[in-house]
Design an enzyme around this catalytic site. Structure first.
Site, mmCIF file in Angstrom:
data_model
loop_
_atom_site.group_PDB
_atom_site.id
_atom_site.type_symbol
_atom_site.label_atom_id
_atom_site.label_comp_id
_atom_site.label_asym_id
_atom_site.label_seq_id
_atom_site.Cartn_x
_atom_site.Cartn_y
_atom_site.Cartn_z
ATOM 1 N N GLU A 179 32.981 -5.538 -13.271
ATOM 2 C CA GLU A 179 32.929 -4.096 -12.999
ATOM 3 C C GLU A 179 31.500 -3.555 -13.118
ATOM 4 O OE1 GLU A 179 35.855 -2.085 -15.394
ATOM 5 O OE2 GLU A 179 37.450 -2.613 -14.007
ATOM 6 N N GLU A 189 42.435 -7.077 -11.664
ATOM 7 C CA GLU A 189 43.017 -6.499 -12.882
ATOM 8 C C GLU A 189 43.958 -5.379 -12.511
ATOM 9 O OE1 GLU A 189 40.241 -4.795 -15.634
ATOM 10 O OE2 GLU A 189 38.873 -6.488 -15.471
HETATM 11 C C1 GAL Z 1 38.498 -2.794 -17.110
HETATM 12 C C2 GAL Z 1 37.737 -3.981 -17.670
HETATM 13 C C3 GAL Z 1 38.591 -4.863 -18.548
HETATM 14 C C4 GAL Z 1 39.402 -4.029 -19.485
HETATM 15 C C5 GAL Z 1 40.249 -3.082 -18.684
HETATM 16 C C6 GAL Z 1 41.160 -2.210 -19.516
HETATM 17 O O1 GAL Z 1 37.626 -1.749 -16.899
HETATM 18 O O2 GAL Z 1 37.190 -4.754 -16.639
HETATM 19 O O3 GAL Z 1 37.756 -5.749 -19.251
HETATM 20 O O4 GAL Z 1 38.545 -3.335 -20.320
HETATM 21 O O5 GAL Z 1 39.420 -2.218 -17.953
HETATM 22 O O6 GAL Z 1 41.942 -1.346 -18.734
#
Ligand code: GAL
Length: 694
Positions: A163, A322
């Site tokens: 990110e 994710e």
């Molecule tokens: C994203 C990040 C992850 C985790 C996740 C939580 O921004 O890449 O490592 O922190 O959010 O929602």
């Protein structure tokens, strides 16, 4: 539709027999657990059908515990164990979070905020994208990992950074200031050109040499930053991070050229960290992180964000890197997902072209800032609704893989809603007629309007080639350059239908207003196309003062006070008491003009999605629009058609009548509603996925 291609495209292999299948897994942080948990992890992964994990995203200090020592032993062990279990690894460069020793010894890598305060270490991305010192450490890490794991068959892709820009998007350090000077010099060539572009004759801001150019620091509580400079600062930050990504990717691929690299984008309809249209050309496959917006817009918001991701992937599959199995922990109130939403959200991503479904994260943390963030294995352990839901998802993805879904392509719509990162950045500027203006908000409203009307739209970057669509919509595309306005004019001349929103084309790429009346884009070309000329905006923003339109719609935020050319059709006007009060009575609100072989519509005010859906009757040239709660998308392979149906609304049933030859692959929260025909009723979070021949 024109088929677009990304010349870099390369999809990561799995460790299955033919290396294929829909990827399923999550971020895996074994270094946060004792090693005796690893065997249990792998056994549960196998049970759930997990076939890939993103490994080592925040493990820099474990891999390089001091400046001169490297420790790969633990990473060797876990990669070997995963490989033995047939689980592929998307190996991270681990560079999103540097070790404390690095920050302590080299504090000059820490970013600085706009007030001049150092951003301290201890969270993530506490580094300046423009720091040469930091870059050297990060690239050395990339090289070391590539040397050690480049030939490891379990590692099938590289997860570069994480990110980008999450915590260091706007850096005001000395390094950034110097880099900004160089960036401006490269962009403008002469200081006169910069002064012209930034309009520095305003408030004595003229600079005599590039050395005088500064970052848009904090200038006092009520100060207003020069918006042209601000917009360039956004572009600069994007470019510096993209440059950093490229350097990391190249460090890996100079040693390990054959394995694909990605970095996870952050696209959802309330975020616009980067201009991802540029990033998409630099990754071997597009991947995105998406976190749900709870409430009635949940599914529509998800598919709207995904529509942009799919456009960035240019007809190729893309990766959900994710999302969450249930609640996150970073909002003021963290709603959980209800029964069926884990499966529904995941399959909705698949419905918009994803061939990989990953979560943050595999095992819910015991400690740290994310201990209350959901995961695939919750604190409660395997005997939980959540883990059973994860297993159900794994088996559904396997069913879809076995049915040949992987690699099939999302059927495009004939309508493109155009998205522009510069417009989203510009609508966040503090000096517009209304601070409520939001490009993304209006893109989503139009997207939902189309879904309500049962006619899906694509969301396409303005910079792409959209000339093969039959309709393009520009909702609050505030920034329109002369050349983009000309593209629109050519498109309409050749028979296209253009729909221009109420705050589209007000400024050019330098944040300069086009003169002669609104919208001034293209030196009046946009006005010409539309046959309208605006003199003032009527800004409200209060529901109680809503202004009615003659077609039953209402507007609450912004109305353009316009006059129209004689040959323009007025489709609706402002009317009623509030319109009278604001002297808008009978002023045209929707108009239509012929332009060449095509048509140019102007929507002179903000509308909610219901009004948009109604208005689509005119645009789609149907008598009236019947609103629907059903979302239907189609993916096609060489010899099969996959139909995805979802219930969009929380309460009403969504009904679907399947073609006779449709074979049901997945059905959840839905049932057959008639014995005589092939119709089904979908309840809340209902899903139906079918396959038929082509
Ligand atoms: C994203 C990040 C992850 C985790 C996740 C939580 O921004 O890449 O490592 O922190 O959010 O929602």
């Amino acid at each position: 539709m024109k088929s677009l291609t990304n010349s870099r495209f390369s999809w990561p292999a799995l460790l299955t027999e033919n290396a294929a299948g829909i990827a399923f897994g999550g971020d895996y942080n074994p270094d946060q657990w004792p090693e005796d948990v690893w065997a249990q992890d792998i056994e549960l992964m196998k049970r759930a059908g997990v076939n890939v994990v993103a490994l080592g995203i925040f493990s820099w200090d474990r891999i390089q515990p001091t400046e001169d020592t490297w420790n790969f032993a633990w990473l060797d062990r876990i990669i070997a164990q995963l490989g033995d279990a047939g689980i592929a690894v998307d190996l991270a460069t681990s560079t999103a979070s540097a070790p404390m020793w690095l920050y302590k010894k080299y504090p000059q890598v820490l970013p600085v905020d706009k007030y001049g305060h150092t951003v301290h270490a201890g969270s993530r991305q506490s580094w300046r994208p423009t720091s040469k010192v930091f870059r050297e450490f990060a690239l050395e890490m990339c090289r070391q990992l590539a040397l050690r794991y480049g030939n490891n068959p379990t590692v099938t892709s590289w997860h570069v950074g994480n990110e980008y820009g999450w915590n260091n998007r706007h850096d005001y350090s000395e390094d950034a200031a110097q880099a900004f000077t160089t960036w401006c010099e490269n962009k403008y060539g002469t200081i006169d050109a910069l002064n012209e572009a930034w309009g520095t004759s305003f408030w004595s801001q003229e600079v005599r040499s590039f050395d005088e150019v500064q970052l848009p620091y904090h200038m006092g509580a009520d100060s207003m930053v020069n918006p042209s400079q601000q917009l360039d600062f956004e572009r600069f930050g994007n470019d510096m991070l993209l440059d950093f990504y490229r350097a990391e990717r190249d460090a890996i691929q100079s040693i390990c050229p054959d394995k694909p690299c990605t970095t996870n984008f952050m696209i959802s309809t309330d975020q616009c960290s980067m201009d991802y249209q540029q990033w998409a050309a630099e990754v071997d496959f597009v991947s995105n992180d998406h976190y749900f917006h709870e409430g009635e817009s949940h599914l529509d918001e998800l598919t709207c964000s995904d529509a942009l991701v799919a456009a960035l992937a240019q007809g190729k599959p893309w990766y959900v890197m994710e999302h969450s199995t249930s609640a996150v922990q970073w909002k003021p109130l963290n709603a959980r997902k209800r029964n069926g939403e884990l499966l529904r959200d995941s399959l909705a991503h698949v419905a918009i072209g994803a061939d990989a479904i990953n979560f943050f994260q595999w095992r819910q943390s015991r400690f740290g800032a994310e201990a209350f963030h959901s995961a695939m294995v919750p604190h409660a352990g395997e005997d939980s609704k959540l883990f059973r839901g994860v297993c159900e998802l794994g088996s559904s993805l396997k069913t879809l893989s076995d049915a040949g879904l992987q690699g099939s392509t999302l059927k495009p719509s004939d309508t493109a809603i155009l998205f522009s990162a510069a417009s989203e950045w510009a609508t966040r500027c503090e000096t517009l007629p209304s601070k409520k203006l939001s490009h993304w908000h209006d893109v989503l409203a139009w997207y939902r309007g189309f879904e309500d009307a049962g006619a899906r739209a694509d969301v396409v970057p303005l910079a792409n080639d959209w000339s093969d669509y039959s309709t393009v919509i520009l909702p609050t595309v505030l920034v329109l350059s002369d050349s983009d306005t000309e593209r629109l004019a050519t498109f309409a001349k050749n028979g296209g239908r253009v729909i221009i929103g109420y705050a589209t084309g007000l400024i050019d790429e330098n944040f300069h207003i086009g003169l002669g009346g609104y919208p001034g884009a293209g030196n009046g070309l946009l006005r010409d196309m539309l046959g309208v000329r605006g003199e003032e905006f009527n800004i409200l923003g209060d529901e109680d003062q809503a202004i009615k339109l003659s077609n039953g719609a209402q507007s609450v935020l912004w109305q353009n006070d316009i006059s129209v050319r004689d040959d323009v059709d007025v489709l609706a006007t402002y009317t009623g008491e509030a319109a009278d009060d604001w002297e808008l009575n009978n002023i045209p609100a929707f108009t239509r003009a012929r332009y060449g072989k095509g048509t140019a519509y102007f929507v002179g005010c903000d509308l909610d999605r219901a009004a948009i859906a109604n208005y689509l009757g005119e645009v789609l040239q149907t008598e009236s629009v019947t609103t629907t709660n059903l979302l239907h998308t189609v993916r096609e392979s060489e010899n099969a058609v996959f139909d995805f149906y979802f219930a969009r609304a929380e309460t009403d049933l969504a009904l679907v009548c399947l073609p006779q030859d449709a074979q049901v692959l997945i059905i959840s929260s839905a049932q057959k509603s008639s014995d005589t025909d092939n119709s089904y009723a979908l309840n809340r979070n209902g899903i139906l996925i079918t396959k038929r021949g082509r």
